[in-house]
Design a protein around this motif. Structure first.
Motif: not given
Length: 155
Positions: A71-96
């Protein structure tokens, strides 16, 4: 009676732990990771908050289901920790696009992305081949195919 309750609690916790380990191993097998690092070290939250690809820092890392996210900031890290599925890339991060066109796991350029319906899609972009352009030409069909192909690969 106490020993039965203890044994039951032990079995439940062992089963849950085993399931979590299986899910982590499955993610490591199917997710696009470089030495365990997701999105080539880019901050998954920044795509949504800053509307741009931003490199993260290993000093601000979170381990989630077999992958490490930077993460580029502590705030972004905390947002992710609160709701990871909201930010995860689709298809496991492979090319859509590759997932939709051929059901293949193809590496990505983390700076080539699109957010659709609150979901992050990543694309291959090298050697004059920007697959985001191809995705945009037939997004509805490619997305439908990619969703179906990902289910086949992941399960």
């Amino acid at each position: 009676m106490k020993s039965i309750l203890f044994f039951t609690a032990f079995l439940i916790s062992t089963t849950i732990s085993s399931f979590a380990q299986d899910a982590t191993a499955l993610n490591k097998k199917h997710f696009n990771l470089d030495d365990g690092i997701a999105i080539k070290g880019y901050d998954p939250v920044a795509y949504f908050i800053a509307n741009k690809a931003v490199k993260g820092s290993k000093d601000l890392a979170v381990y989630h289901q077999g992958a490490t996210y930077y993460f580029s900031s502590a705030g972004n890290k905390e947002l992710f920790k609160a709701n990871p599925s909201k930010y995860l890339p689709e298809y496991g991060g492979w090319c859509a696009y590759a997932m939709g066109a051929k059901g293949e796991k193809v590496s990505i350029d983390p700076e080539t992305y699109k957010i659709v319906g609150g979901k992050l899609y990543l694309f291959y972009n090298k050697f004059f081949n920007n697959t985001l352009k191809d995705w945009n030409k037939d997004e509805a069909n490619l997305k439908k195919n990619a969703d179906a192909n990902w289910i086949k690969i992941f399960h």
